[in-house]
Design a protein around this motif. Structure first.
Motif, PDB file in Angstrom:
ATOM      1  N   PHE A  89      36.417  50.858  46.392  1.00 47.95           N
ATOM      2  CA  PHE A  89      37.101  49.994  45.424  1.00 47.95           C
ATOM      3  C   PHE A  89      36.103  49.298  44.499  1.00 47.95           C
ATOM      4  O   PHE A  89      36.362  49.135  43.311  1.00 47.95           O
ATOM      5  N   LYS A  90      34.968  48.888  45.048  1.00 50.14           N
ATOM      6  CA  LYS A  90      33.939  48.269  44.196  1.00 50.14           C
ATOM      7  C   LYS A  90      33.433  49.257  43.159  1.00 50.14           C
ATOM      8  O   LYS A  90      33.280  48.927  41.979  1.00 50.14           O
ATOM      9  N   GLN A  91      33.183  50.500  43.591  1.00 52.12           N
ATOM     10  CA  GLN A  91      32.727  51.520  42.664  1.00 52.12           C
ATOM     11  C   GLN A  91      33.807  51.847  41.636  1.00 52.12           C
ATOM     12  O   GLN A  91      33.509  52.095  40.461  1.00 52.12           O
ATOM     13  N   LEU A  92      35.057  51.828  42.084  1.00 48.37           N
ATOM     14  CA  LEU A  92      36.164  52.156  41.187  1.00 48.37           C
ATOM     15  C   LEU A  92      36.298  51.129  40.077  1.00 48.37           C
ATOM     16  O   LEU A  92      36.462  51.482  38.899  1.00 48.37           O
ATOM     17  N   PHE A  93      36.194  49.850  40.429  1.00 46.52           N
ATOM     18  CA  PHE A  93      36.423  48.795  39.447  1.00 46.52           C
ATOM     19  C   PHE A  93      35.209  48.528  38.558  1.00 46.52           C
ATOM     20  O   PHE A  93      35.352  47.953  37.475  1.00 46.52           O
ATOM     21  N   THR A  94      34.028  48.930  38.994  1.00 47.68           N
ATOM     22  CA  THR A  94      32.820  48.564  38.250  1.00 47.68           C
ATOM     23  C   THR A  94      32.060  49.755  37.666  1.00 47.68           C
ATOM     24  O   THR A  94      31.504  49.639  36.565  1.00 47.68           O
ATOM     25  N   ASP A  95      32.031  50.884  38.366  1.00 50.39           N
ATOM     26  CA  ASP A  95      31.153  51.978  37.959  1.00 50.39           C
ATOM     27  C   ASP A  95      31.873  53.195  37.391  1.00 50.39           C
ATOM     28  O   ASP A  95      31.202  54.118  36.908  1.00 50.39           O
ATOM     29  N   ASN A  96      33.193  53.231  37.460  1.00 48.74           N
ATOM     30  CA  ASN A  96      33.925  54.411  36.968  1.00 48.74           C
ATOM     31  C   ASN A  96      34.325  54.190  35.513  1.00 48.74           C
ATOM     32  O   ASN A  96      35.178  53.336  35.220  1.00 48.74           O
ATOM     33  N   PRO A  97      33.762  54.958  34.587  1.00 46.47           N
ATOM     34  CA  PRO A  97      34.100  54.743  33.168  1.00 46.47           C
ATOM     35  C   PRO A  97      35.487  55.238  32.787  1.00 46.47           C
ATOM     36  O   PRO A  97      35.959  54.937  31.681  1.00 46.47           O
ATOM     37  N   GLN A  98      36.154  55.966  33.678  1.00 48.29           N
ATOM     38  CA  GLN A  98      37.482  56.492  33.358  1.00 48.29           C
ATOM     39  C   GLN A  98      38.616  55.646  33.910  1.00 48.29           C
ATOM     40  O   GLN A  98      39.765  55.831  33.501  1.00 48.29           O
ATOM     41  N   PHE A  99      38.295  54.726  34.837  1.00 44.86           N
ATOM     42  CA  PHE A  99      39.379  54.005  35.519  1.00 44.86           C
ATOM     43  C   PHE A  99      40.134  53.086  34.570  1.00 44.86           C
ATOM     44  O   PHE A  99      41.373  53.176  34.452  1.00 44.86           O
ATOM     45  N   TRP A 100      39.443  52.198  33.899  1.00 41.40           N
ATOM     46  CA  TRP A 100      40.139  51.241  33.042  1.00 41.40           C
ATOM     47  C   TRP A 100      40.804  51.909  31.837  1.00 41.40           C
ATOM     48  O   TRP A 100      41.921  51.497  31.462  1.00 41.40           O
ATOM     49  N   PRO A 101      40.203  52.940  31.208  1.00 40.53           N
ATOM     50  CA  PRO A 101      40.981  53.686  30.196  1.00 40.53           C
ATOM     51  C   PRO A 101      42.249  54.317  30.765  1.00 40.53           C
ATOM     52  O   PRO A 101      43.285  54.365  30.087  1.00 40.53           O
ATOM     53  N   ALA A 102      42.189  54.796  32.012  1.00 39.61           N
ATOM     54  CA  ALA A 102      43.381  55.377  32.637  1.00 39.61           C
ATOM     55  C   ALA A 102      44.457  54.316  32.835  1.00 39.61           C
ATOM     56  O   ALA A 102      45.646  54.557  32.584  1.00 39.61           O
TER      57      ALA A 102
END
Length: 326
Positions: A89-102
């Motif tokens: 979850f930490k990696q998802l919210f901070t390091d994934n450049p596609q998560f927040w655009p999705a």
């Protein structure tokens, strides 16, 4: 002295009628079984098999996904599962450049569906509720995209958006070399192109829901409104639309769910690349992609589940409270 044997005492027991003992009618005692053993076996089979399948395919997989969200696993061997806690979850919210655009695209998906096809579906339902000629034909035509597979819908709209021979480019003259409009490949256009196809389908869905709601409106309310001198718009605004409150609640929940589970159209168009990222696409790419990251994909699925439950649970609570009051 002779004894008269022809007279009978009142306490004398009656003589049973002639015939075999099996012919005597017996009065059943206790509770009589309504279902035979065969009926019980059939009922248990018909109720048990769907229940087992539901528990195995829905509850077990959902709980397994929640558990795997706190692990790292490549899907090869259960001994490779390693507990990592909240790292996914930490990696998802901070390091994934596609998560927040999705997440943004899912929000845009909901806003577009609630602002364009929903009012259009209500408008069509209002027109069809007037019992115009060939209303059944119109209902079938507008509802046809809903019963079609989303994959088929995606292929149809791919042909429409084709840069060379597509219908849209042919109509606007953009199918010539140097003037092509790439509706699917352009990251500034492809999301809106997919939303047009989704709205085309969603309009028929909303039309049917609102048409069912309009059938429940008391005709006397419309008659009273017309006697008071209200025009058609005033009758709709002050009389009909307030009575559609339960239908509006269902429409809102259905639209949110449609926006969250959007997958098929985007996957058929361009597999969620170049500006069409969605949460469902990220889940699929991480779980069954080239490099399986089942734990990370499960973490995204848990986020999507939490968002869905945040919408569904209040709706269920309100529904149950309404039923108790009734």
């Amino acid at each position: 002295m002779s004894i008269d044997t022809s007279s009978k005492s009142p306490e004398a027991a009656p003589v049973p009628p002639p015939g075999p003992a099996s012919a005597v009618k017996r009065v059943p005692q206790g509770h009589k079984r309504l279902l035979t053993r065969r009926d019980r076996v059939t009922l248990a089979f018909m109720a048990g098999v769907p229940t087992v399948l539901h528990v195995a395919l829905v509850w077990v997989t959902a709980l397994a996904s929640i558990a795997l969200a706190f692990t790292t696993w490549d899907g090869i061997g259960f001994d490779a599962i390693k507990w990592v806690g909240l790292d996914n979850f930490k990696q998802l919210f901070t390091d994934n450049p596609q998560f927040w655009p999705a997440v943004e695209h899912n929000v845009i998906w909901f806003v577009v569906l609630i602002l364009i096809p929903t009012p259009l579906g209500l408008f069509l339902a209002m027109q069809l509720d007037k019992k115009i000629r060939f209303s059944r034909v119109y209902q079938t035509a507008f509802f046809l995209p809903v019963v079609m597979s989303l994959a088929v819908t995606g292929f149809v709209w791919q042909l429409i958006y084709n840069p060379d021979t597509g219908l849209i480019n042919s109509l606007i003259g953009a199918n010539k070399p140097g003037h092509y409009i790439d509706w699917i490949g352009d990251p500034h256009l492809n999301l809106w192109a997919v939303l047009v196809a989704a709205s085309w389908r969603h309009t028929g869905y909303m039309m049917i829901l609102y048409l069912a709601g309009l059938k429940g409106v008391d005709p006397s309310l419309r008659e009273a409104s017309s006697l008071d001198g209200a025009n058609e718009w005033q009758t709709f605004k002050n009389v009909i639309f307030p009575t559609l409150r339960p239908t509006n609640t269902v429409v809102l929940v259905v639209t949110i769910i449609e926006a969250l589970r959007a997958f098929d159209l985007v996957f058929v168009f361009n597999k969620g690349a170049q500006g069409t990222e969605l949460l469902s696409i990220l889940i699929t790419n991480n779980i069954i992609g080239e490099s399986s990251r089942i734990g990370y994909g499960s973490a995204i699925a848990v986020v999507l589940l939490v968002i869905s439950l945040a919408v569904i649970i209040p709706y269920l609570i309100a529904t149950f409270r309404k039923e108790r009051r009734a």
